[in-house]
Motif scaffolding. Structure first.
Motif, PDB file in Angstrom:
ATOM      1  N   ILE B 507      29.680  40.673  23.362  1.00 21.18           N
ATOM      2  CA  ILE B 507      29.664  41.851  24.226  1.00 21.18           C
ATOM      3  C   ILE B 507      29.909  41.382  25.659  1.00 21.18           C
ATOM      4  CG2 ILE B 507      28.270  43.783  25.069  1.00 21.18           C
ATOM      5  CD1 ILE B 507      28.680  43.914  22.062  1.00 21.18           C
ATOM      6  N   VAL B 508      30.862  41.996  26.344  1.00 21.04           N
ATOM      7  CA  VAL B 508      31.078  41.629  27.746  1.00 21.04           C
ATOM      8  C   VAL B 508      30.959  42.874  28.615  1.00 21.04           C
ATOM      9  CG1 VAL B 508      32.526  39.603  27.312  1.00 21.04           C
ATOM     10  CG2 VAL B 508      33.582  41.859  27.517  1.00 21.04           C
ATOM     11  N   GLN B 509      30.562  42.649  29.846  1.00 19.81           N
ATOM     12  CA  GLN B 509      30.463  43.732  30.817  1.00 19.81           C
ATOM     13  C   GLN B 509      31.797  43.822  31.537  1.00 19.81           C
ATOM     14  OE1 GLN B 509      27.700  45.541  30.883  1.00 19.81           O
ATOM     15  NE2 GLN B 509      26.705  44.133  29.426  1.00 19.81           N
ATOM     16  N   VAL B 510      32.419  44.990  31.465  1.00 24.07           N
ATOM     17  CA  VAL B 510      33.710  45.144  32.120  1.00 24.07           C
ATOM     18  C   VAL B 510      33.539  45.913  33.424  1.00 24.07           C
ATOM     19  CG1 VAL B 510      36.063  46.014  31.876  1.00 24.07           C
ATOM     20  CG2 VAL B 510      34.814  45.202  29.859  1.00 24.07           C
ATOM     21  N   LEU B 538      42.678  41.918  38.370  1.00 22.13           N
ATOM     22  CA  LEU B 538      41.510  41.552  39.179  1.00 22.13           C
ATOM     23  C   LEU B 538      40.310  41.192  38.311  1.00 22.13           C
ATOM     24  CD1 LEU B 538      41.624  44.306  41.974  1.00 22.13           C
ATOM     25  CD2 LEU B 538      42.391  41.918  42.121  1.00 22.13           C
ATOM     26  N   SER B 539      39.583  40.199  38.765  1.00 19.32           N
ATOM     27  CA  SER B 539      38.350  39.832  38.052  1.00 19.32           C
ATOM     28  C   SER B 539      37.258  40.830  38.440  1.00 19.32           C
ATOM     29  CB  SER B 539      37.926  38.425  38.453  1.00 19.32           C
ATOM     30  OG  SER B 539      37.513  38.424  39.801  1.00 19.32           O
ATOM     31  N   ALA B 540      36.186  40.804  37.679  1.00 24.57           N
ATOM     32  CA  ALA B 540      35.064  41.711  37.952  1.00 24.57           C
ATOM     33  C   ALA B 540      34.569  41.531  39.386  1.00 24.57           C
ATOM     34  CB  ALA B 540      33.940  41.443  36.956  1.00 24.57           C
ATOM     35  N   GLU B 541      34.474  40.285  39.815  1.00 24.82           N
ATOM     36  CA  GLU B 541      33.980  40.001  41.177  1.00 24.82           C
ATOM     37  C   GLU B 541      34.917  40.618  42.217  1.00 24.82           C
ATOM     38  OE1 GLU B 541      34.415  37.517  38.843  1.00 24.82           O
ATOM     39  OE2 GLU B 541      32.313  37.767  38.267  1.00 24.82           O
ATOM     40  N   GLU B 542      36.208  40.480  41.995  1.00 25.09           N
ATOM     41  CA  GLU B 542      37.172  41.004  42.956  1.00 25.09           C
ATOM     42  C   GLU B 542      37.099  42.530  43.026  1.00 25.09           C
ATOM     43  OE1 GLU B 542      40.774  37.701  42.920  1.00 25.09           O
ATOM     44  OE2 GLU B 542      40.463  38.904  41.109  1.00 25.09           O
ATOM     45  N   VAL B 543      36.936  43.150  41.861  1.00 29.01           N
ATOM     46  CA  VAL B 543      36.833  44.610  41.847  1.00 29.01           C
ATOM     47  C   VAL B 543      35.605  45.043  42.641  1.00 29.01           C
ATOM     48  CG1 VAL B 543      36.449  46.659  40.415  1.00 29.01           C
ATOM     49  CG2 VAL B 543      38.061  44.879  39.662  1.00 29.01           C
ATOM     50  N   HIS B 571      42.397  56.156  45.759  1.00 34.73           N
ATOM     51  CA  HIS B 571      43.424  55.436  44.994  1.00 34.73           C
ATOM     52  C   HIS B 571      42.858  54.724  43.777  1.00 34.73           C
ATOM     53  CE1 HIS B 571      46.201  55.215  48.760  1.00 34.73           C
ATOM     54  NE2 HIS B 571      46.298  56.367  48.115  1.00 34.73           N
ATOM     55  N   ILE B 572      41.587  54.381  43.843  1.00 34.02           N
ATOM     56  CA  ILE B 572      40.993  53.733  42.668  1.00 34.02           C
ATOM     57  C   ILE B 572      39.595  54.264  42.374  1.00 34.02           C
ATOM     58  CG2 ILE B 572      42.265  51.528  42.759  1.00 34.02           C
ATOM     59  CD1 ILE B 572      39.884  50.314  44.208  1.00 34.02           C
ATOM     60  N   THR B 573      39.248  54.176  41.101  1.00 33.12           N
ATOM     61  CA  THR B 573      37.904  54.506  40.650  1.00 33.12           C
ATOM     62  C   THR B 573      37.384  53.257  39.949  1.00 33.12           C
ATOM     63  OG1 THR B 573      38.910  56.590  40.010  1.00 33.12           O
ATOM     64  CG2 THR B 573      36.574  56.267  39.424  1.00 33.12           C
ATOM     65  N   VAL B 574      36.164  52.866  40.281  1.00 31.05           N
ATOM     66  CA  VAL B 574      35.620  51.690  39.594  1.00 31.05           C
ATOM     67  C   VAL B 574      34.843  52.127  38.358  1.00 31.05           C
ATOM     68  CG1 VAL B 574      34.074  49.712  39.770  1.00 31.05           C
ATOM     69  CG2 VAL B 574      35.609  50.295  41.669  1.00 31.05           C
ATOM     70  N   LYS B 575      35.215  51.536  37.230  1.00 31.23           N
ATOM     71  CA  LYS B 575      34.615  51.925  35.954  1.00 31.23           C
ATOM     72  C   LYS B 575      33.845  50.741  35.397  1.00 31.23           C
ATOM     73  CE  LYS B 575      36.619  53.690  32.000  1.00 31.23           C
ATOM     74  NZ  LYS B 575      37.834  54.052  31.248  1.00 31.23           N
ATOM     75  N   ARG B 576      32.629  50.991  34.895  1.00 26.00           N
ATOM     76  CA  ARG B 576      31.833  49.914  34.293  1.00 26.00           C
ATOM     77  C   ARG B 576      31.502  50.275  32.864  1.00 26.00           C
ATOM     78  NH1 ARG B 576      30.478  49.714  39.607  1.00 26.00           N
ATOM     79  NH2 ARG B 576      30.296  47.600  40.462  1.00 26.00           N
ATOM     80  N   LYS B 580      33.075  45.087  23.208  1.00 29.49           N
ATOM     81  CA  LYS B 580      32.877  44.067  22.195  1.00 29.49           C
ATOM     82  C   LYS B 580      34.216  43.338  22.057  1.00 29.49           C
ATOM     83  CE  LYS B 580      30.573  43.857  17.722  1.00 29.49           C
ATOM     84  NZ  LYS B 580      30.008  44.714  16.643  1.00 29.49           N
ATOM     85  N   VAL B 581      34.224  42.027  22.300  1.00 29.11           N
ATOM     86  CA  VAL B 581      35.515  41.319  22.169  1.00 29.11           C
ATOM     87  C   VAL B 581      35.463  40.346  21.009  1.00 29.11           C
ATOM     88  CG1 VAL B 581      36.174  41.568  24.598  1.00 29.11           C
ATOM     89  CG2 VAL B 581      34.869  39.565  23.881  1.00 29.11           C
ATOM     90  N   TYR B 582      36.594  40.263  20.333  1.00 26.43           N
ATOM     91  CA  TYR B 582      36.692  39.440  19.120  1.00 26.43           C
ATOM     92  C   TYR B 582      37.500  38.162  19.379  1.00 26.43           C
ATOM     93  CZ  TYR B 582      35.042  43.695  16.983  1.00 26.43           C
ATOM     94  OH  TYR B 582      34.287  44.799  16.687  1.00 26.43           O
ATOM     95  N   ALA B 583      38.170  38.158  20.511  1.00 28.49           N
ATOM     96  CA  ALA B 583      39.015  36.993  20.810  1.00 28.49           C
ATOM     97  C   ALA B 583      38.905  36.716  22.290  1.00 28.49           C
ATOM     98  CB  ALA B 583      40.453  37.288  20.442  1.00 28.49           C
ATOM     99  N   GLU B 584      39.192  35.477  22.679  1.00 31.48           N
ATOM    100  CA  GLU B 584      39.200  35.222  24.120  1.00 31.48           C
ATOM    101  C   GLU B 584      40.511  34.559  24.509  1.00 31.48           C
ATOM    102  OE1 GLU B 584      36.054  32.693  25.365  1.00 31.48           O
ATOM    103  OE2 GLU B 584      36.697  31.008  24.124  1.00 31.48           O
TER     104      GLU B 584
END
Lengths: 747, 747
Positions: B507-510, B538-543, B571-576, B580-584
């Motif tokens: 599980i990752v936090q997007v 963009l990475s999570a930190e950058e967002v 222009h942007i909306t931040v979504k959190r 669930k990821v199966y591959a990296e």
């Protein structure tokens, strides 16, 4: 204007005149080879055909048969007036030449002749019924891209026009084509192969004429500086206007006329069209400059100082010419001999499109066959004299006639083809192209007309291949005479000559400038060597001119390279004597077959593009096994570990015979996996099924074109596929050796 | 400084630590590959050996045996203090690193270490008795030139330093070497071969680091502008002074010191030497500039506007990296896989000498093997683990020890060689080099020391070959880690990653910046696409950083490529959300074996150069049949027309098996003609003599190395020579099959 060419046109039905007596001196200049040699049909048919999607696929055979049968009465009737119109101008030109009319009159007539020829050719192609000629270029290009035969270079950075990378499939196919070329030409004809530098100093390309003349006309946006190739700009403008409903009929007619004649236009012609029709930059609408010559070579500098100018070679040929002396020595001084080179050439096209057909970086295979200018016979000509070629002679083109099939022996006997060596190479080129998969029904040799000929060439035949872009020039077979060797002799001061023993010795009068080496050395030091070399090279007439000057004014000026020195009375003594000579020196002529590998590859791919009967989605390449990128696939009927030992045995058998393979043990039906291997042109498929496990292990072997299968022992599979791939064995022979395997289904 | 390398040095006797956990991020910069990787011995031995004429010829075997046996007590006694001196600094460096000493201290110690290593190596070579080591370079070079193996390009125009043309012999030999390379690597290892553009846009080489860092230091004559490579200038000056009787002893010592350490010098170091010793231009005596960096790439421009900057590629590798995505797709997304490329590379050396060893234009063969950075094992490693190599490890070098023979299995187990894939390729490289004729006794693998490593490399082993110029680096086998793919990902905005299925999903936090496409498109039009692509990357930190800015000041600035835009709140909306990821995804590591074909060819030629016992004039090349430019000669015992039918039959037999031949039916004794064919390395000679005419026709076959002959039927000669040439059959086997022929004499 090349008088040699006109001589042939005037006398093309007279076969008994010795052509070698015609002076070759006044070689006609024309911007450069590849550009010029495009057939007129190519350029403006390409856009038309692209839209209409002409040619190929389902009924590939029929189109070429059709073109061959065009002489059928109904069609000939339609073409007759167009043929007559061409012939009218052909006749006019002949009579102008006979009357020694001014060159400008002749040139104007030639432009008109070519426009009429183009009209005829377009009509011929247009008469192909629509339903027999469909080629889906989009699907074709998609497949090539998807399977990475080739694609734009640096695509992740947006790509660069005119640069392509060959992926695994394209690269292997190219390597196979080149290997075959090496066998077919270098090995079988016992040529010398060389590999010379791409980086070429300016002096070399100055001598060859490229620095001054290897250019295209371009126009610049006067505000943004953006550049356009002038002829392309005019073409696009005229096409757009002709399609536009609002364009008045008279303007349309005028622009159609321009399109017909565009190929013969010089800068002034193009400028006047731009002014008259008020053509602006298609991007900004800004004013445009007058046409300016843009040199097509890529410039660079060698070394750190920045003042050693160089270019990337525009052709590989120059590397051979500058090595002529060493190569002649290597051949123990004997003529004729041929030297080949395979390598990259570079041309900085103004705005290349058309994929592999016009590249900025491309692979060439070139042969320079050095021969005595007075004896261009070929020892092996006898062996090929009955070989038939489709020839589109200069005469045919002037008379509005079709290309004709003729044996090369007859063509040379009738002086249509200049000499045996040229003819011999035309046959070898034809055999090579057919061997790698060019459809012989879509292959012809077209002779250059005078104003197409490059500045160094005195006769030239192009192997043209018919593709969906029209007839594409893929190989040029040119008689370059002694142009290059003479130029490099002059520029470098090195004698690039061969020697011929005279049938009997002759007495010659020698007039020689004998230098006072000490005196010259003292004054000119490091320069002295070059001055002495120049003195040695002077002809009798030149020595006498020097002598006269010294007698009259006490000194003379001698030019060498770009420099000049003053020679005083005591620097040279003129000596006169008789000499008995047993041999004479001469500059050999050069016959040059030059291959554009990218264009040939494109044509082969187009001619091999197929669709399975009844299944539009199953597209594939029916490549000849010998050029196929990968020779066979290994497909287990299912992804089952129990097959691994058999697959390993198969792989090791294949490795033993250096056969390339691709294993596909992914899930997915066998039929789908077959389709995937067909799509990359793999000719043979080895399948391991449940029957394989019975001792001795066996596999099935499938031929992609016919989808037939045979069954054979694993121990036979390496040799069999190797022989099939190198085409030592045909599929029919394999079928006679091994039992047929009736597959359940191919899907 | 590359911490990975230091890690290895510190722990080179500890074998159980997993090396993959060491961060590879801080890659150490070093000017560039070929330059750095020269062994220190090469540079200043070359001049010394050139004069002394070291190595080879008569007693070729003995010299390498000698080097192997150096550990004999007498010699070891002489070397012991030098070895100890090296070890002292090796130990010092280890302790400095353990104490986390400042980088400058470590660097200084490394320079001293290398100077001591060099002293040791020179002494080792000097201990070779003079009488066993004589190599006549003049005769060697003469023969190569005379038989046109290769020679300076554009020689009739004075030639260009660093450019060489390959004549018929060199070209054929090179083609054979490359063919074998293709079989040995591409075919046997099932690699993907590609063929990419030489012309490379600046942006690509900016990303790879070449635009900023691919350079050498040069100094300019302040009056004439003439340029010199700074290190070469200092070297030549110091050498001259050391030879000069008038130079005071203390200055000599100082300059010897400079020579030892020169390789590690930066611009300031060199400048201070130039100032201190008042070094002037060797040509004019003028003052010199400070060292300035000179980029070694050849610049050019693409297209007519002159503002599309490009370079000729300095290596073929970049073409593979920029195609990574397509290639991974072609391989159906699976890792590992290897891609190979054979082609030209270009480096604008400041003042190249040394023939084929330092060229401005050269042929490279490169492999990029993409692999999971956490699993660099190789499936075929097991098959080669007992193969022995001579390894000159970083530890050996630091301890002043000799290279050691060791199985690759042990070397990897002991972590001397970083991983199985690197080790597997080292074995394959070794096998290839030996197969084409490199003397295995003059072949070693030397590990790079930290300050030699290129900016992208984290471990590197050079295959070095001992020639009369010293040890020459001919193949580099480097672990480039993920440097290039990361760089191109960043610069192009294209993800160059592979995917790995996770053993269990996680599980990752997007945190995602969802763009308002309509609003952005409206304002930024054509630019919008790139902006959206950047937002996606963009990475999570950058967002979160963007979000913060928007909240605090209502807008934010986003950089993409070289540009920047302002984004407003709407222009942007931040979504959190959770996902669930199966591959990296990950950037693969790259193992790169890179071959310089010219250097290898030079070494093979030197190792094959021979003189007939007792005849100083009969020089020849004992080339392996498989690389020999021409496989056999056809020599009639006398120039008699009656032999022609037999010769024709021989030629046709040879052609059937694609065997290259050279016919020499000139007058001259058979022995002289043999000598001539020996001199160009033709391994087999077919002679037609008077016995040949008896039915069935026979010929004799001679092996150039042993000069032994056998007699066989004409109908057998094609297959026999083909098998001998491809080394399927050995000469001994041929002798067992066919009767010996006792020749009358070989002269």
């Amino acid at each position: 204007m090349n008088s040699f060419f006109w001589f042939r046109l005037l006398h093309c039905h007279e076969t008994l005149i010795d052509r070698n007596i015609v002076p070759l001196a006044r070689l006609f200049y024309n911007s450069h080879r590849y550009k010029q040699v495009e057939s007129s049909s190519e350029k403006d048919l390409s856009y038309r055909l692209k839209r209409k999607g002409h040619f190929g696929k389902k009924n590939r055979e029929r189109i070429s048969t059709y073109l061959y049968n065009m002489a059928s009465p109904e069609i000939e009737k339609e073409l007759a007036p167009l043929r007559a119109a061409v012939k009218e101008y052909g006749d006019l030109i002949r009579s102008l030449k006979e009357k020694d009319a001014p060159k400008t009159d002749v040139d104007r007539a030639v432009v008109e002749l070519k426009a009429r020829k183009k009209k005829l050719e377009e009509r011929e192609l247009a008469l192909v019924p629509k339903n027999v000629s469909f080629f889906d270029r989009l699907k074709f290009e998609d497949l090539l891209k998807q399977r990475f035969f080739y694609d734009k270079s640096f695509a992740i950075y947006g790509g660069v026009a005119g640069l392509y990378d060959f992926g695994p499939m394209g690269c292997a196919m190219k390597a196979n084509m080149i290997n075959l070329w090496r066998n077919h030409f270098i090995l079988e004809e016992n040529m010398l192969e060389v590999d010379c530098s791409v980086l070429t100093p300016e002096a070399v390309l100055k001598a060859s004429g490229h620095v001054d003349r290897f250019s295209d006309w371009m126009v610049k946006d006067l505000k943004t500086g953006e550049c356009f190739r002038a002829d392309h700009l005019i073409k696009n403008f005229a096409e757009k206007m002709c399609k536009d409903m609002k364009t008045p009929a008279n303007v349309k007619d005028e622009l159609k006329e321009v399109l017909m004649k565009l190929e013969g236009f010089n800068d002034a012609d193009m400028h006047s069209v731009i002014v008259k029709h008020n053509i602006k930059s298609p991007i900004t609408g800004n004013e445009l400059s007058e046409p300016i010559a843009f040199n097509l070579m890529f410039p660079t500098v060698i070394g750190p100082t920045g003042d050693f100018k160089a270019y990337l070679r525009p052709e590989t040929a120059q590397g051979i010419f500058v090595n002529f002396k060493r190569l002649l020595e290597f051949n123990q001084g004997k003529l004729p001999f041929a030297v080949a080179q395979i390598g990259s050439g570079f041309r900085n096209e103004i705005s290349p499109r058309q994929g592999l057909i016009r590249l900025r970086e491309f692979t060439m295979c070139e042969i320079e066959h050095f021969v005595d200018p007075n004896n261009k016979s070929h020892p092996k000509f006898e062996l090929v004299k009955d070989y038939n070629l489709v020839l589109f002679t200069g005469c045919n083109q002037m008379d509005g006639m079709q290309a004709q099939t003729m044996s090369i022996g007859d063509a040379v006997a009738q002086k249509l083809v200049a000499n045996e060596t040229l003819g011999y190479y035309m046959v070898r080129v034809h055999k090579y192209l057919v061997r790698i998969g060019v459809d012989p029904q879509r292959l012809r040799f077209r002779q250059h007309m005078a104003n197409e000929m490059a500045h160094y060439s005195c006769d030239c035949w192009d192997a043209e291949i018919l593709t969906s872009c029209g007839w594409i020039e893929c190989v040029g077979v040119a008689d370059r005479a002694c142009y290059d060797l003479v130029q490099h002799s002059k520029a470098s001061g090195e004698k690039l000559v061969a020697e011929k023993v005279l049938s009997e010795p002759k007495i010659v009068q020698v007039v020689e400038a004998v230098p006072n080496k000490a005196a010259i050395g003292k004054i000119y030091k490091a320069e002295a060597k070059q001055i002495l070399a120049k003195l040695e090279q002077l002809s009798a007439e030149e020595v006498e001119a020097l002598e006269k000057q010294i007698i009259s004014v006490g000194s003379t000026r001698l030019q060498y390279g770009n420099k000049e020195v003053e020679l005083q009375k005591d620097h040279i003594t003129v000596k006169r004597y008789e000499k008995k000579v047993y041999a004479e020196e001469f500059h050999p002529s050069v016959i040059e077959p030059s291959f554009g590998i990218g264009r040939i590859m494109y044509s082969v791919l187009e001619h091999s593009f197929r669709q399975r009967e009844g299944d539009e989605q199953r597209l594939y390449f029916a490549l000849r096994p010998i050029v196929a990128p990968i020779k066979c696939s290994i497909l287990p009927i299912s992804a089952n570990l129990r097959f691994e030992p058999i697959m390993a045995a198969v792989r090791s058998e294949l490795a033993k015979f250096s056969v390339s393979y691709r294993q596909d043990d992914s899930s997915g039906s066998l039929g789908r996996r077959y389709a995937r291997t067909d799509a990359i042109g793999i000719p043979f498929g080895i399948t391991i099924d449940f029957e394989s496990e019975a001792e001795p292990w066996t596999v099935t072997l499938r031929y992609s074109i016919t989808m037939e299968q045979i069954r054979l022992k694993v121990s036979d599979v390496g040799k069999t596929v190797a022989d099939l791939s190198s085409e030592i064995m045909s599929w029919t022979e394999a079928q006679q050796t091994y039992p047929k395997f009736e597959q359940k289904s191919d899907s």
